[in-house]
Design a protein around this motif. Structure first.
Motif, PDB file in Angstrom:
ATOM      1  N   LYS A 118     -22.183   7.115 -48.646  1.00  9.47           N
ATOM      2  CA  LYS A 118     -22.621   8.164 -47.733  1.00  9.47           C
ATOM      3  C   LYS A 118     -22.424   7.788 -46.261  1.00  9.47           C
ATOM      4  CE  LYS A 118     -26.202   9.949 -50.836  1.00  9.47           C
ATOM      5  NZ  LYS A 118     -27.654  10.237 -50.993  1.00  9.47           N
ATOM      6  N   TRP A 119     -22.158   6.526 -45.988  1.00 11.88           N
ATOM      7  CA  TRP A 119     -22.054   6.085 -44.604  1.00 11.88           C
ATOM      8  C   TRP A 119     -20.690   5.433 -44.354  1.00 11.88           C
ATOM      9  CZ3 TRP A 119     -25.937   7.841 -41.722  1.00 11.88           C
ATOM     10  CH2 TRP A 119     -27.153   8.134 -42.358  1.00 11.88           C
ATOM     11  N   PRO A 120     -19.644   6.223 -44.235  1.00 12.92           N
ATOM     12  CA  PRO A 120     -18.312   5.650 -43.987  1.00 12.92           C
ATOM     13  C   PRO A 120     -18.193   5.096 -42.566  1.00 12.92           C
ATOM     14  CG  PRO A 120     -18.210   8.044 -43.932  1.00 12.92           C
ATOM     15  CD  PRO A 120     -19.603   7.685 -44.367  1.00 12.92           C
ATOM     16  N   VAL A 121     -18.107   3.790 -42.467  1.00 14.03           N
ATOM     17  CA  VAL A 121     -18.029   3.140 -41.155  1.00 14.03           C
ATOM     18  C   VAL A 121     -16.719   3.475 -40.448  1.00 14.03           C
ATOM     19  CG1 VAL A 121     -18.146   0.907 -39.955  1.00 14.03           C
ATOM     20  CG2 VAL A 121     -19.496   1.300 -42.022  1.00 14.03           C
ATOM     21  N   SER A 122     -15.722   3.916 -41.195  1.00 16.25           N
ATOM     22  CA  SER A 122     -14.433   4.222 -40.589  1.00 16.25           C
ATOM     23  C   SER A 122     -14.533   5.318 -39.536  1.00 16.25           C
ATOM     24  CB  SER A 122     -13.434   4.645 -41.664  1.00 16.25           C
ATOM     25  OG  SER A 122     -13.894   5.820 -42.341  1.00 16.25           O
ATOM     26  N   PHE A 123     -15.604   6.106 -39.563  1.00 16.53           N
ATOM     27  CA  PHE A 123     -15.775   7.136 -38.540  1.00 16.53           C
ATOM     28  C   PHE A 123     -15.920   6.514 -37.141  1.00 16.53           C
ATOM     29  CE2 PHE A 123     -17.493  10.857 -41.320  1.00 16.53           C
ATOM     30  CZ  PHE A 123     -16.303  10.830 -42.038  1.00 16.53           C
ATOM     31  N   LEU A 124     -16.327   5.253 -37.077  1.00 17.09           N
ATOM     32  CA  LEU A 124     -16.447   4.584 -35.784  1.00 17.09           C
ATOM     33  C   LEU A 124     -15.098   4.427 -35.084  1.00 17.09           C
ATOM     34  CD1 LEU A 124     -19.004   1.742 -36.637  1.00 17.09           C
ATOM     35  CD2 LEU A 124     -19.453   3.861 -35.387  1.00 17.09           C
ATOM     36  N   LEU A 125     -14.006   4.528 -35.856  1.00 17.86           N
ATOM     37  CA  LEU A 125     -12.681   4.389 -35.264  1.00 17.86           C
ATOM     38  C   LEU A 125     -12.361   5.509 -34.279  1.00 17.86           C
ATOM     39  CD1 LEU A 125     -10.678   3.270 -38.427  1.00 17.86           C
ATOM     40  CD2 LEU A 125     -11.285   1.871 -36.449  1.00 17.86           C
ATOM     41  N   ILE A 126     -13.180   6.557 -34.265  1.00 18.51           N
ATOM     42  CA  ILE A 126     -12.990   7.626 -33.286  1.00 18.51           C
ATOM     43  C   ILE A 126     -13.054   7.066 -31.870  1.00 18.51           C
ATOM     44  CG2 ILE A 126     -14.001   9.758 -32.365  1.00 18.51           C
ATOM     45  CD1 ILE A 126     -14.968  10.387 -35.188  1.00 18.51           C
ATOM     46  N   ALA A 127     -13.865   6.017 -31.651  1.00 22.36           N
ATOM     47  CA  ALA A 127     -14.042   5.448 -30.317  1.00 22.36           C
ATOM     48  C   ALA A 127     -12.927   4.484 -29.927  1.00 22.36           C
ATOM     49  CB  ALA A 127     -15.388   4.722 -30.235  1.00 22.36           C
ATOM     50  N   LEU A 128     -12.042   4.139 -30.856  1.00 19.77           N
ATOM     51  CA  LEU A 128     -11.028   3.109 -30.594  1.00 19.77           C
ATOM     52  C   LEU A 128     -10.105   3.449 -29.419  1.00 19.77           C
ATOM     53  CD1 LEU A 128      -9.902   0.385 -31.455  1.00 19.77           C
ATOM     54  CD2 LEU A 128      -8.424   1.582 -33.092  1.00 19.77           C
ATOM     55  N   VAL A 174      -5.858   6.893 -36.525  1.00 22.50           N
ATOM     56  CA  VAL A 174      -5.821   8.006 -37.490  1.00 22.50           C
ATOM     57  C   VAL A 174      -5.258   7.531 -38.830  1.00 22.50           C
ATOM     58  CG1 VAL A 174      -4.804  10.262 -37.969  1.00 22.50           C
ATOM     59  CG2 VAL A 174      -5.650   9.743 -35.669  1.00 22.50           C
ATOM     60  N   ALA A 175      -4.185   6.727 -38.753  1.00 19.13           N
ATOM     61  CA  ALA A 175      -3.593   6.219 -39.992  1.00 19.13           C
ATOM     62  C   ALA A 175      -4.565   5.314 -40.741  1.00 19.13           C
ATOM     63  CB  ALA A 175      -2.304   5.460 -39.674  1.00 19.13           C
ATOM     64  N   LEU A 176      -5.302   4.494 -40.019  1.00 21.61           N
ATOM     65  CA  LEU A 176      -6.260   3.601 -40.674  1.00 21.61           C
ATOM     66  C   LEU A 176      -7.417   4.387 -41.275  1.00 21.61           C
ATOM     67  CD1 LEU A 176      -7.111   0.728 -41.326  1.00 21.61           C
ATOM     68  CD2 LEU A 176      -8.202   0.576 -39.082  1.00 21.61           C
ATOM     69  N   GLU A 177      -7.875   5.428 -40.571  1.00 23.56           N
ATOM     70  CA  GLU A 177      -8.931   6.285 -41.139  1.00 23.56           C
ATOM     71  C   GLU A 177      -8.472   6.907 -42.450  1.00 23.56           C
ATOM     72  OE1 GLU A 177     -11.158   7.762 -37.021  1.00 23.56           O
ATOM     73  OE2 GLU A 177      -9.555   8.961 -37.923  1.00 23.56           O
ATOM     74  N   GLY A 178      -7.216   7.399 -42.482  1.00 21.02           N
ATOM     75  CA  GLY A 178      -6.702   7.985 -43.711  1.00 21.02           C
ATOM     76  C   GLY A 178      -6.582   6.959 -44.822  1.00 21.02           C
ATOM     77  N   THR A 179      -6.164   5.747 -44.466  1.00 21.49           N
ATOM     78  CA  THR A 179      -6.044   4.683 -45.473  1.00 21.49           C
ATOM     79  C   THR A 179      -7.408   4.335 -46.073  1.00 21.49           C
ATOM     80  OG1 THR A 179      -4.124   3.763 -44.322  1.00 21.49           O
ATOM     81  CG2 THR A 179      -5.289   2.318 -45.857  1.00 21.49           C
ATOM     82  N   LEU A 180      -8.413   4.198 -45.202  1.00 22.51           N
ATOM     83  CA  LEU A 180      -9.752   3.868 -45.690  1.00 22.51           C
ATOM     84  C   LEU A 180     -10.350   5.004 -46.510  1.00 22.51           C
ATOM     85  CD1 LEU A 180     -11.233   2.093 -42.536  1.00 22.51           C
ATOM     86  CD2 LEU A 180     -10.338   1.042 -44.612  1.00 22.51           C
ATOM     87  N   ALA A 181     -10.038   6.260 -46.107  1.00 16.33           N
ATOM     88  CA  ALA A 181     -10.596   7.407 -46.837  1.00 16.33           C
ATOM     89  C   ALA A 181      -9.992   7.549 -48.223  1.00 16.33           C
ATOM     90  CB  ALA A 181     -10.353   8.685 -46.035  1.00 16.33           C
ATOM     91  N   GLY A 182      -8.716   7.217 -48.395  1.00 20.37           N
ATOM     92  CA  GLY A 182      -8.053   7.407 -49.678  1.00 20.37           C
ATOM     93  C   GLY A 182      -7.923   6.161 -50.504  1.00 20.37           C
ATOM     94  N   SER A 183      -8.549   5.070 -50.110  1.00 18.82           N
ATOM     95  CA  SER A 183      -8.410   3.815 -50.839  1.00 18.82           C
ATOM     96  C   SER A 183      -9.620   3.587 -51.719  1.00 18.82           C
ATOM     97  CB  SER A 183      -8.241   2.656 -49.857  1.00 18.82           C
ATOM     98  OG  SER A 183      -8.215   1.420 -50.548  1.00 18.82           O
ATOM     99  N   VAL A 184      -9.386   3.282 -52.986  1.00 23.64           N
ATOM    100  CA  VAL A 184     -10.483   3.021 -53.918  1.00 23.64           C
ATOM    101  C   VAL A 184     -11.128   1.673 -53.673  1.00 23.64           C
ATOM    102  CG1 VAL A 184      -9.492   4.501 -55.686  1.00 23.64           C
ATOM    103  CG2 VAL A 184      -8.864   2.077 -55.608  1.00 23.64           C
ATOM    104  N   CYS A 185     -10.495   0.858 -52.840  1.00 24.42           N
ATOM    105  CA  CYS A 185     -11.043  -0.473 -52.595  1.00 24.42           C
ATOM    106  C   CYS A 185     -12.233  -0.423 -51.645  1.00 24.42           C
ATOM    107  CB  CYS A 185      -9.975  -1.401 -52.024  1.00 24.42           C
ATOM    108  SG  CYS A 185      -9.506  -0.997 -50.325  1.00 24.42           S
ATOM    109  N   CYS A 186     -12.354   0.695 -50.934  1.00 24.40           N
ATOM    110  CA  CYS A 186     -13.371   0.773 -49.897  1.00 24.40           C
ATOM    111  C   CYS A 186     -14.609   1.497 -50.415  1.00 24.40           C
ATOM    112  CB  CYS A 186     -12.823   1.489 -48.655  1.00 24.40           C
ATOM    113  SG  CYS A 186     -11.397   0.640 -47.936  1.00 24.40           S
ATOM    114  N   ALA A 187     -15.574   0.750 -50.840  1.00 26.05           N
ATOM    115  CA  ALA A 187     -16.848   1.278 -51.334  1.00 26.05           C
ATOM    116  C   ALA A 187     -16.648   2.212 -52.517  1.00 26.05           C
ATOM    117  CB  ALA A 187     -17.597   1.991 -50.218  1.00 26.05           C
ATOM    118  N   GLY A 188     -15.531   2.050 -53.236  1.00 21.56           N
ATOM    119  CA  GLY A 188     -15.316   2.844 -54.439  1.00 21.56           C
ATOM    120  C   GLY A 188     -14.996   4.299 -54.179  1.00 21.56           C
ATOM    121  N   ARG A 189     -14.475   4.636 -53.003  1.00 17.32           N
ATOM    122  CA  ARG A 189     -14.186   6.039 -52.715  1.00 17.32           C
ATOM    123  C   ARG A 189     -12.927   6.467 -53.461  1.00 17.32           C
ATOM    124  NH1 ARG A 189     -15.703   3.903 -47.693  1.00 17.32           N
ATOM    125  NH2 ARG A 189     -17.756   4.645 -47.060  1.00 17.32           N
ATOM    126  N   PRO A 190     -12.963   7.631 -54.090  1.00 20.90           N
ATOM    127  CA  PRO A 190     -11.751   8.134 -54.760  1.00 20.90           C
ATOM    128  C   PRO A 190     -10.728   8.599 -53.739  1.00 20.90           C
ATOM    129  CG  PRO A 190     -13.512   9.750 -54.881  1.00 20.90           C
ATOM    130  CD  PRO A 190     -14.127   8.507 -54.311  1.00 20.90           C
TER     131      PRO A 190
END
Length: 387
Positions: A56-66, A87-103
């Motif tokens: 429920k708490w995707p830390v990748s949203f912090l990349l908005i400030a980068l 933006v590319a890293l946010e997409g990678t983290l959002a679609g990667s199953v390695c990151c907190a088990g996200r589908p």
């Protein structure tokens, strides 16, 4: 003698004032190393925290400030590249199953899409900010270069050899490259004549007085029969300036010196200024003499300036400075102990050259005080060794 020449690029990272002695334009200071690497550290922090947080708490949203973080130290092209990377890293983290088990279907989930759009918008703003910062830095460099050229015109670099003396000088303005201290040394038919002065006040008004006073000195130094006459000419110059401004409280403290190589002595006229310091035979002491009122205040006194003399031969160094040096305070509020510091460095040792004394003060003063609150001008002279 080694007369090193340093430059302070308009408030660079170390913020160390510089000698006004070389030529060329200033350069924009580079951002600190830690600021340049801050975006990479921020990304590394996000990558470390992302797998440890709940879904429920995707830390990748912090990349908005980068992009904004990058804008403080990088140019617009660099910020644009960082935005694309974020933006590319946010997409990678959002679609990667390695990151907190996200589908993988989270790649286009509406919250993540909102993060992509927000990062792109912040990236555009960061790019504009970086471009504006670059323009402002370039403008400050141009302004600093003009101010530096002005001071180089007024306070000309001190030659290593002037007539029968070796010389060296340093100038450190407190607030900008423009200040109210002055020094000058000239070889004349009467001997080598030098002046160090301090105009009351700061800013452009003080610079105007410095310009007028140096012009007056450069004319009188070749025509006057003695230092007292030069002091009178400078007194009249300050009085005219005070009437033109107008400023009833305008005055200038100054010390004038004339070197007689044949007689092996110096003649001194002190107009309310810091006493000259003599380094001779391993000893350091101030040369006190008859005091006189500062230039511009002659109407308050009865007698004019009086000259006094002192032996000055090979192995001696005469140091002239403004009160910005002796009144520089450390963290405890103590003044810079000029005589003690010179005794510690040169006492009981072979005679130094003027450049060595200036180099020592140039390095020692910043160790005593973190910030100058008054301009500093120092001039050192020594008789040339005759073959």
């Amino acid at each position: 003698m080694r007369q090193r020449q340093r430059d302070d690029a308009c408030g660079a990272e170390a913020a160390r004032p510089a000698r006004l002695s070389d030529t060329g334009l200033l350069e924009a200071p580079e951002p600190p190393v830690w600021m340049r690497w801050l975006p990479a550290a921020f990304v590394a922090t996000v990558l470390l925290l992302e797998p440890l947080t709940p879904v429920k708490w995707p830390v990748s949203f912090l990349l908005i400030a980068l992009p904004v973080i990058a804008a403080f130290a990088h140019g617009p092209v660099g910020v644009a590249a960082v935005t694309v990377f974020a933006v590319a890293l946010e997409g990678t983290l959002a679609g990667s199953v390695c990151c907190a088990g996200r589908p993988s279907h989270d790649l286009w989930e509406r919250h993540y899409v909102g993060a992509y759009v927000s990062t792109a918008v912040v990236g555009v703003l960061g790019t504009v900010l970086a471009a504006h910062r670059r323009r402002q830095a370039a403008r400050l460099v141009r302004v600093g270069s003009v101010a530096r050229a002005l001071m180089l015109t007024l306070l000309r670099p001190v030659p290593r050899e002037v007539g029968e003396v070796l010389a060296a000088g340093v100038y450190r303005p407190a607030e900008s490259l423009v200040g109210g201290d002055l020094f000058e040394i000239r070889a004349t038919d009467a001997g080598e004549r030098a002046v160090v002065g301090d105009v009351r006040g700061k800013g452009l008004a003080a610079v105007r007085t410095v310009a007028d006073l140096l012009g007056c000195y450069r004319q009188a130094v070749h025509d006057a029969d003695g230092l007292a006459q030069i002091a009178v000419s400078m007194e009249r110059c300050v009085a005219r300036e005070a009437a033109a401004v107008p400023d009833d409280e305008l005055f200038v403290t100054a010390v004038l010196v004339e070197h007689d190589a044949l007689a092996r002595r110096v003649e001194i006229v002190n107009c309310g200024h810091v006493e000259p310091v003599l380094i001779s035979g391993g000893e350091v002491r101030a040369l006190e003499g008859p005091p006189a009122l500062p230039l511009g205040l002659a109407a308050l006194g009865v007698e004019g300036p009086v000259a006094y003399s002192h032996p000055f031969g090979p192995g001696d160094v005469l140091l002239l400075c403004t009160d910005g040096l002796v009144e520089a305070r450390d963290a405890a509020g103590d003044f810079y102990p000029l005589l003690d510091r010179l005794r510690d460095r040169f006492g009981g040792r072979p005679a130094p050259e003027p450049g060595e004394v200036i180099d020592f003060l140039d390095a020692d003063l910043p160790r005593h005080t973190l910030a100058l609150h008054d301009d500093v001008a120092v001039l050192a002279i020594a008789p040339r060794a005759r073959p």
